[in-house]
Design a protein around this motif. Structure first.
Motif, PDB file in Angstrom:
ATOM      1  N   GLN A   1     -16.997   3.470  12.255  1.00  0.00           N
ATOM      2  CA  GLN A   1     -16.580   2.796  10.962  1.00  0.00           C
ATOM      3  C   GLN A   1     -16.926   3.760   9.701  1.00  0.00           C
ATOM      4  O   GLN A   1     -16.332   3.787   8.999  1.00  0.00           O
ATOM      5  N   ALA A   2     -17.945   4.260   9.579  1.00  0.00           N
ATOM      6  CA  ALA A   2     -18.465   4.994   8.632  1.00  0.00           C
ATOM      7  C   ALA A   2     -17.449   6.247   8.405  1.00  0.00           C
ATOM      8  O   ALA A   2     -17.248   6.430   7.302  1.00  0.00           O
ATOM      9  N   ALA A   3     -16.828   6.889   9.217  1.00  0.00           N
ATOM     10  CA  ALA A   3     -16.178   8.184   9.193  1.00  0.00           C
ATOM     11  C   ALA A   3     -14.724   7.452   8.610  1.00  0.00           C
ATOM     12  O   ALA A   3     -14.245   8.166   7.557  1.00  0.00           O
ATOM     13  N   THR A   4     -14.305   6.265   8.908  1.00  0.00           N
ATOM     14  CA  THR A   4     -13.229   5.726   8.297  1.00  0.00           C
ATOM     15  C   THR A   4     -13.173   5.474   6.818  1.00  0.00           C
ATOM     16  O   THR A   4     -12.483   5.568   5.923  1.00  0.00           O
ATOM     17  N   ARG A   5     -14.589   5.127   6.328  1.00  0.00           N
ATOM     18  CA  ARG A   5     -14.791   4.648   5.132  1.00  0.00           C
ATOM     19  C   ARG A   5     -14.880   5.914   4.336  1.00  0.00           C
ATOM     20  O   ARG A   5     -14.479   6.002   3.218  1.00  0.00           O
ATOM     21  N   PHE A   6     -15.526   6.945   4.860  1.00  0.00           N
ATOM     22  CA  PHE A   6     -15.533   8.374   4.197  1.00  0.00           C
ATOM     23  C   PHE A   6     -14.211   8.921   4.016  1.00  0.00           C
ATOM     24  O   PHE A   6     -13.938   9.769   2.978  1.00  0.00           O
ATOM     25  N   GLU A   7     -13.474   8.672   4.793  1.00  0.00           N
ATOM     26  CA  GLU A   7     -11.829   9.265   4.747  1.00  0.00           C
ATOM     27  C   GLU A   7     -11.127   8.415   3.568  1.00  0.00           C
ATOM     28  O   GLU A   7     -10.469   9.024   2.951  1.00  0.00           O
ATOM     29  N   ASP A   8     -11.430   7.275   3.541  1.00  0.00           N
ATOM     30  CA  ASP A   8     -11.081   6.410   2.438  1.00  0.00           C
ATOM     31  C   ASP A   8     -11.374   7.031   0.915  1.00  0.00           C
ATOM     32  O   ASP A   8     -10.479   6.918   0.116  1.00  0.00           O
ATOM     33  N   VAL A   9     -12.620   7.684   0.850  1.00  0.00           N
ATOM     34  CA  VAL A   9     -12.917   8.182  -0.355  1.00  0.00           C
ATOM     35  C   VAL A   9     -11.900   9.221  -0.785  1.00  0.00           C
ATOM     36  O   VAL A   9     -11.530   9.492  -1.897  1.00  0.00           O
ATOM     37  N   ASP A  10     -11.647  10.150   0.078  1.00  0.00           N
ATOM     38  CA  ASP A  10     -10.623  11.322   0.080  1.00  0.00           C
ATOM     39  C   ASP A  10      -9.295  10.842  -0.132  1.00  0.00           C
ATOM     40  O   ASP A  10      -8.598  11.441  -0.919  1.00  0.00           O
ATOM     41  N   ARG A  11      -8.883   9.751   0.559  1.00  0.00           N
ATOM     42  CA  ARG A  11      -7.315   9.006   0.386  1.00  0.00           C
ATOM     43  C   ARG A  11      -7.255   8.420  -1.056  1.00  0.00           C
ATOM     44  O   ARG A  11      -6.256   8.530  -1.413  1.00  0.00           O
ATOM     45  N   THR A  12      -8.377   8.054  -1.406  1.00  0.00           N
ATOM     46  CA  THR A  12      -8.220   7.034  -2.758  1.00  0.00           C
ATOM     47  C   THR A  12      -8.561   7.635  -4.024  1.00  0.00           C
ATOM     48  O   THR A  12      -8.316   7.571  -5.042  1.00  0.00           O
ATOM     49  N   HIS A  13      -9.449   8.679  -3.839  1.00  0.00           N
ATOM     50  CA  HIS A  13      -9.766   9.740  -4.987  1.00  0.00           C
ATOM     51  C   HIS A  13      -9.833  11.306  -4.610  1.00  0.00           C
ATOM     52  O   HIS A  13     -10.913  12.041  -4.552  1.00  0.00           O
TER      53      HIS A  13
END
Length: 284
Positions: A64-76
């Motif tokens: 789940q952490a990996a998904t959240r870190f990927e969200d950083v790259d996707r949204t910013h």
């Protein structure tokens, strides 16, 4: 042609229909806007998303952490937080055992940020993920070769990094695995009495994987094969090189006994490819 009354009635019906259509369209647009608001979350600060990923890691939830870190790259995208998030996503995927995802994320990091001080770590995570995918020795060793190449990249590109020493240790394991595969095939050829085919496999070990633990047995098997073919000089050389470099090896004892059974002793022919191979490595 309709009468004036009929025309009036038709116009009234048309106005009613247009009003109904307009109302329906308004309702659809309103519904779409509502759905869109539900699907697309409001903008979140990159730091907040990143810290949530760290929290999930501390909670032993790397997937789940990996998904959240990927969200950083996707949204910013293209932000400093995106760079950090991509590196942490690579690490989180590795911790979760999702090695294919870790390889993709790590390679992307190295491609986007080759000059980063963390590029060495990203490359090491890629190499380690490939290393964890090394298959059993009985299977195709393509993934082992890929791991070896990636580990060698760590040592070559980042020789002064803290990961180079660990990469070197893993390189030896990968090389031993590849040498072991050659030995497995060579022994099979020996069982089939295909001594020439076996020699070719053991030759690969002696010339390419000389620093692995497999080389002692390879020299002993070369002694066996050459004795079986009646090529005594090469058998003597293989035994002599084995004895010189590994005098306490049990494989040397077997080689010595085999050569002695034919009334000979181990004796090196310095013109032999076996002798030359060890000289190139500074051995013998």
């Amino acid at each position: 042609m309709p009468s004036s009354t009929e025309a009036h009635t038709l116009r009234a019906r048309l106005r009613g229909a247009l009003c109904a259509v307009s109302l329906a369209c308004a309702l659809v647009l309103s519904a779409c806007a509502s759905d869109k608001d539900e699907v697309l979350p409001p903008d979140e600060p990159a730091e907040k998303i990143y810290n949530e990923g760290l929290t999930l890691l501390r909670q032993q939830r790397p997937d789940q952490a990996a998904t959240r870190f990927e969200d950083v790259d996707r949204t910013h995208p293209y932000s400093e937080w995106a760079r950090k998030g991509l590196l942490m996503a690579t690490y989180s995927y590795f911790e979760a055992g999702k090695y294919d995802e870790a390889i993709m994320a790590g390679r992307r990091y190295v491609a986007l940020y080759p000059g980063s001080q963390d590029a060495a770590y990203a490359q090491y995570l890629v190499a380690s993920s490939l290393y964890e995918n090394i298959p059993d020795i009985t299977r195709d060793q393509r993934k082992t070769r890929q791991a070896l190449e990636a580990l060698e990249d760590v040592v070559r590109k980042y020789p002064n990094s803290e990961y180079a020493a660990t990469a070197k240790r893993k390189i030896e394991v990968a090389r031993d695995q590849l040498a072991g595969k050659e030995m497995l095939i060579g022994r099979y050829y020996m069982e089939q009495r295909n001594y020439t085919g076996a020699i070719n496999r053991f030759k690969v070990v002696v010339t390419q994987y000389q620093t692995t633990r497999q080389v002692e047995e390879a020299l002993m098997r070369l002694t066996e094969c050459y004795m079986a073919l009646g090529v005594v000089s090469e058998a003597q050389t293989a035994a002599a090189v084995l004895g010189y470099n590994f005098p306490d090896s049990p494989w040397y004892k077997d080689a010595y006994k085999l050569v002695s059974s034919g009334g000979m002793t181990p004796q090196e022919n310095k013109a032999s490819w076996i002798s030359q191979a060890f000289k190139k490595m500074g051995l013998g």
